[in-house]
Scaffold this motif. Structure first.
Motif, PDB file in Angstrom:
ATOM      1  N   UNK A  35       0.834  -1.199   0.000  1.00 30.89           N
ATOM      2  CA  UNK A  35       0.000   0.000   0.000  1.00 30.89           C
ATOM      3  C   UNK A  35       0.871   1.252   0.000  1.00 30.89           C
ATOM      4  N   UNK A  36       0.610   2.148  -0.960  1.00 34.74           N
ATOM      5  CA  UNK A  36       1.346   3.408  -1.043  1.00 34.74           C
ATOM      6  C   UNK A  36       2.732   3.290  -1.642  1.00 34.74           C
ATOM      7  N   UNK A  62      -0.294  -6.152 -12.930  1.00 34.03           N
ATOM      8  CA  UNK A  62       0.419  -6.509 -11.711  1.00 34.03           C
ATOM      9  C   UNK A  62       0.056  -5.556 -10.580  1.00 34.03           C
ATOM     10  N   UNK A  63      -0.091  -4.291 -10.898  1.00 30.46           N
ATOM     11  CA  UNK A  63      -0.497  -3.311  -9.895  1.00 30.46           C
ATOM     12  C   UNK A  63      -1.824  -3.696  -9.246  1.00 30.46           C
ATOM     13  N   UNK A  64      -2.778  -4.127 -10.045  1.00 30.79           N
ATOM     14  CA  UNK A  64      -4.083  -4.538  -9.511  1.00 30.79           C
ATOM     15  C   UNK A  64      -3.990  -5.792  -8.661  1.00 30.79           C
ATOM     16  N   UNK A  65      -3.060  -6.687  -8.990  1.00 34.03           N
ATOM     17  CA  UNK A  65      -3.012  -7.994  -8.337  1.00 34.03           C
ATOM     18  C   UNK A  65      -2.162  -8.012  -7.066  1.00 34.03           C
ATOM     19  N   UNK A  66      -1.185  -7.147  -6.961  1.00 28.98           N
ATOM     20  CA  UNK A  66      -0.339  -7.140  -5.770  1.00 28.98           C
ATOM     21  C   UNK A  66      -1.101  -6.594  -4.564  1.00 28.98           C
ATOM     22  N   UNK A  67      -0.819  -7.089  -3.363  1.00 31.49           N
ATOM     23  CA  UNK A  67      -1.503  -6.584  -2.171  1.00 31.49           C
ATOM     24  C   UNK A  67      -1.201  -5.106  -1.947  1.00 31.49           C
ATOM     25  N   UNK A  68      -2.238  -4.334  -1.731  1.00 35.44           N
ATOM     26  CA  UNK A  68      -2.087  -2.897  -1.561  1.00 35.44           C
ATOM     27  C   UNK A  68      -2.149  -2.115  -2.850  1.00 35.44           C
ATOM     28  N   UNK A  70      -0.010  -1.347  -5.400  1.00 36.25           N
ATOM     29  CA  UNK A  70       1.006  -0.304  -5.593  1.00 36.25           C
ATOM     30  C   UNK A  70       1.028   0.183  -7.034  1.00 36.25           C
ATOM     31  N   UNK A  71       1.666   1.304  -7.258  1.00 33.93           N
ATOM     32  CA  UNK A  71       1.921   1.783  -8.611  1.00 33.93           C
ATOM     33  C   UNK A  71       3.111   1.013  -9.176  1.00 33.93           C
ATOM     34  N   UNK A  72       2.935   0.406 -10.327  1.00 34.91           N
ATOM     35  CA  UNK A  72       4.028  -0.308 -10.990  1.00 34.91           C
ATOM     36  C   UNK A  72       4.466   0.532 -12.181  1.00 34.91           C
ATOM     37  N   UNK A  73       5.706   0.996 -12.131  1.00 31.89           N
ATOM     38  CA  UNK A  73       6.239   1.896 -13.146  1.00 31.89           C
ATOM     39  C   UNK A  73       7.356   1.194 -13.909  1.00 31.89           C
ATOM     40  N   UNK A  74       7.295   1.232 -15.232  1.00 29.54           N
ATOM     41  CA  UNK A  74       8.347   0.646 -16.057  1.00 29.54           C
ATOM     42  C   UNK A  74       9.471   1.657 -16.216  1.00 29.54           C
ATOM     43  N   UNK A  75      10.693   1.213 -15.888  1.00 29.06           N
ATOM     44  CA  UNK A  75      11.885   2.046 -16.043  1.00 29.06           C
ATOM     45  C   UNK A  75      12.790   1.411 -17.099  1.00 29.06           C
ATOM     46  N   UNK A  76      13.494   2.252 -17.852  1.00 29.43           N
ATOM     47  CA  UNK A  76      14.350   1.775 -18.933  1.00 29.43           C
ATOM     48  C   UNK A  76      15.810   2.057 -18.589  1.00 29.43           C
ATOM     49  N   UNK A  77      16.645   1.017 -18.687  1.00 28.42           N
ATOM     50  CA  UNK A  77      18.083   1.167 -18.467  1.00 28.42           C
ATOM     51  C   UNK A  77      18.830   0.511 -19.632  1.00 28.42           C
ATOM     52  N   UNK A  78      18.751   1.108 -20.845  1.00 26.74           N
ATOM     53  CA  UNK A  78      19.392   0.478 -22.005  1.00 26.74           C
ATOM     54  C   UNK A  78      20.901   0.656 -21.991  1.00 26.74           C
ATOM     55  N   UNK A 302       6.787 -15.392  -3.125  1.00 28.56           N
ATOM     56  CA  UNK A 302       5.457 -15.987  -3.200  1.00 28.56           C
ATOM     57  C   UNK A 302       4.391 -14.934  -3.477  1.00 28.56           C
ATOM     58  N   UNK A 303       4.570 -13.743  -2.925  1.00 31.32           N
ATOM     59  CA  UNK A 303       3.613 -12.661  -3.188  1.00 31.32           C
ATOM     60  C   UNK A 303       3.554 -12.347  -4.675  1.00 31.32           C
ATOM     61  N   UNK A 304       4.707 -12.267  -5.327  1.00 32.29           N
ATOM     62  CA  UNK A 304       4.721 -11.981  -6.757  1.00 32.29           C
ATOM     63  C   UNK A 304       4.211 -13.172  -7.562  1.00 32.29           C
ATOM     64  N   UNK A 305       4.536 -14.388  -7.125  1.00 38.65           N
ATOM     65  CA  UNK A 305       4.012 -15.565  -7.824  1.00 38.65           C
ATOM     66  C   UNK A 305       2.485 -15.580  -7.766  1.00 38.65           C
ATOM     67  N   UNK A 306       1.929 -15.298  -6.591  1.00 37.79           N
ATOM     68  CA  UNK A 306       0.475 -15.254  -6.458  1.00 37.79           C
ATOM     69  C   UNK A 306      -0.119 -14.162  -7.340  1.00 37.79           C
ATOM     70  N   UNK A 307       0.560 -13.002  -7.378  1.00 34.66           N
ATOM     71  CA  UNK A 307       0.037 -11.897  -8.183  1.00 34.66           C
ATOM     72  C   UNK A 307       0.025 -12.247  -9.664  1.00 34.66           C
ATOM     73  N   UNK A 308       1.112 -12.837 -10.160  1.00 36.78           N
ATOM     74  CA  UNK A 308       1.131 -13.221 -11.567  1.00 36.78           C
ATOM     75  C   UNK A 308       0.142 -14.358 -11.843  1.00 36.78           C
ATOM     76  N   UNK A 309      -0.030 -15.280 -10.886  1.00 38.18           N
ATOM     77  CA  UNK A 309      -1.069 -16.308 -11.039  1.00 38.18           C
ATOM     78  C   UNK A 309      -2.437 -15.656 -11.215  1.00 38.18           C
ATOM     79  N   UNK A 310      -2.700 -14.627 -10.396  1.00 34.78           N
ATOM     80  CA  UNK A 310      -3.997 -13.937 -10.459  1.00 34.78           C
ATOM     81  C   UNK A 310      -4.172 -13.220 -11.789  1.00 34.78           C
ATOM     82  N   UNK A 311      -3.089 -12.599 -12.269  1.00 35.40           N
ATOM     83  CA  UNK A 311      -3.152 -11.913 -13.566  1.00 35.40           C
ATOM     84  C   UNK A 311      -3.500 -12.897 -14.672  1.00 35.40           C
ATOM     85  N   UNK A 312      -2.788 -14.024 -14.683  1.00 33.91           N
ATOM     86  CA  UNK A 312      -2.983 -15.007 -15.759  1.00 33.91           C
ATOM     87  C   UNK A 312      -4.363 -15.650 -15.687  1.00 33.91           C
TER      88      UNK A 312
END
Length: 367
Positions: A35-36, A62-68, A70-78, A302-312
Motif C-alpha cells: 500500500x502506497x 500486476x499493480x491490480x493484483x499485488x496486495x495494496x 502499488x503503482x508499478x512503473x516501467x523504467x528503462x536502463x538500455x 510468493x507474493x509476486x508468484x500469487x500476483x502473476x497467477x492472479x493476472x494469468x
C-alpha cells in the motif's frame, strides 16, 4: 556435457519440486503489503521495442493484483544490448520487491556465450514469470518478390543492411539464419533495442529486419497492411516433443525451418542447424522473464508468484494477451523454473560452434 535432452529432464524435475515451498510460504505471503508503494519494473532496453511492450502490458495488471495495489512503473536502463542494465540489477540490494527486473533473450545470450562484459549471474536471481514469444523477419515488398515461394535463393545476390543490438545478443538467431540461407546481410551493431532496428527499416536505412511478436503485432503489422513490408518467415515455436512448428500467433506464416528446407543452400540437419536450433530454443520459448534479486525473501517471491497467477487467471487475460503479446504461454512457479533452465543453458557443442562462428564472421573473441 549438457544436452537438450538432459536440460528437459532438469526442467521436468523442477516442475515437480516447487509445490511444497509454495504451500509453506503462501500464508506468510499474506503479510506482504505494498500500500502506497511504487514498484519499479526495470527493463534493460529502450522504450521502442518488444520488451517495453511486454513490460507495459503487465505493469497495470500486476499493480491490480499485488496486495495494496502499488503503482508499478516501467523504467528503462538500455545499453550494451541489455548488459548494462543486467549488471546494474546484479548489484541491487533492494530485496522488498519494490525493484523487479525483466530480461529477454538478448540478456541471456551474452551470459550463455561468456561475453566478457557480463558481470551478472542468472542463478543468483529468482524468477517469478516466464513469457514465451516468437519472432518475424520481414522485407520491403520489392525484395520479398525475389523469393520463389519459400525458396530464398533469389535473395542471395542482394546486399542487405539491418540494425542489430550486437553479435552476441538475441539477434544472432537472425544473423545465423540469414547466413544459412546464403544471404549477404550486413548488421549495423549498437542499437539499444529491436524497436530501433524497426525505425531504421521505416526510414529506409535498413532493408531487412525482424521483431519479436509483441512489437511485430503493434508496429510492423500496420506497415504490412499499408504495403510497406512483407513478412518473410517466423522463427517458429516448439511443440511438446521439442519439434519446431508454426508459431501459433502466425499460423499462416512459414517458419525458418520451412524456408530453409526449400532453399538449396540451407540444411535442417548437421552442426549448423543444431546450433541455430539450440539458441532459438534458449532465446524464444523462454524469451522474457521477470526476476526478483537474490536476497528477496520466500514471502516476497510468493507474493509476486500469487500476483502473476492472479493476472494469468483473469477471465479477460487471454484476449488481452493475444492482442498485445500474441498466443504464447505465460508461466509461473515450476513452469517458470523449467523455462528458466531452457533459457539459460545450451549444449556445449552448440555453444562452441557459435563462439567459433562469431569470431570468424564478426571478429568477436569470447574465449
Amino acid at each position: 556435457m549438457t544436452t537438450l535432452k538432459s536440460m528437459r529432464r532438469t526442467a521436468q524435475a523442477l516442475l515437480a519440486g516447487t509445490a511444497t515451498l509454495a504451500l509453506s510460504t503462501a500464508a506468510q505471503a499474506q503479510d506482504v503489503d505494498y500500500t502506497g508503494e511504487t514498484i519499479e519494473f526495470v527493463i534493460p532496453f529502450s522504450e521502442s521495442g518488444g520488451s517495453a511492450r511486454w513490460a507495459n502490458f503487465f505493469a497495470p495488471l500486476l499493480s491490480e493484483a499485488l496486495p495494496g495495489q502499488p503503482t508499478v512503473v516501467v523504467r528503462y536502463r538500455p545499453g550494451a544490448g541489455s548488459t548494462t542494465g543486467a549488471n546494474w540489477f546484479q548489484d541491487q540490494d533492494v530485496v522488498d520487491g519494490t525493484v523487479i527486473f525483466g530480461t529477454s533473450g538478448s540478456t541471456q545470450f551474452p551470459y550463455l556465450l561468456g561475453d566478457p562484459r557480463v558481470r551478472y549471474e542468472y542463478n543468483d536471481w529468482q524468477v517469478v514469470l516466464a513469457s514465451g514469444t516468437g519472432g518475424v523477419a520481414y522485407l520491403p515488398p520489392d525484395m520479398a518478390a525475389m523469393m520463389d515461394g519459400l525458396d530464398a535463393t533469389g535473395l542471395q545476390d542482394t546486399d542487405f543492411i539491418w540494425g542489430s543490438q550486437g553479435a552476441t545478443r538475441l539477434d544472432l538467431v537472425a544473423n545465423l539464419a540469414w547466413e544459412m540461407l546464403g544471404m549477404n546481410v550486413e548488421p549495423v551493431f549498437g542499437i539499444e533495442g529491436r524497436g530501433d532496428g524497426r525505425l531504421m527499416f521505416e526510414r529506409g536505412e535498413a532493408n531487412i529486419d525482424y521483431q519479436t511478436s509483441s512489437a511485430y503485432l503493434r508496429s510492423v503489422v500496420p506497415m504490412v497492411e499499408e504495403g510497406l513490408a512483407v513478412p518473410m518467415m517466423s522463427w517458429g515455436a516448439l511443440d511438446g516433443e521439442g519439434n519446431i512448428v508454426r508459431d501459433p500467433t502466425f499460423p499462416d506464416m512459414p517458419t525458418f525451418a520451412e524456408v530453409c528446407e526449400a532453399t538449396p543452400a540451407c540444411e535442417t540437419e548437421g552442426p549448423v542447424w543444431e546450433a541455430w536450433r539450440a539458441f532459438f530454443i534458449a532465446g524464444f520459448p523462454a524469451q522474457k522473464m521477470v526476476f526478483l534479486p537474490e536476497g528477496a525473501s520466500p514471502q516476497v517471491v510468493e507474493t509476486f508468484a500469487q500476483a502473476f497467477d492472479e493476472v494469468i487467471a483473469r477471465p479477460d487475460f487471454q484476449e488481452l494477451a493475444e492482442a498485445t503479446l500474441g498466443d504464447y504461454p505465460q508461466m509461473t512457479r515450476g513452469a517458470a523454473e523449467a523455462a528458466f533452465q531452457l533459457g539459460t543453458q545450451v549444449p556445449q557443442e552448440a555453444r562452441d560452434y557459435v563462439v567459433n562462428w562469431l569470431e570468424e564472421s564478426y571478429g568477436v573473441t569470447l574465449n
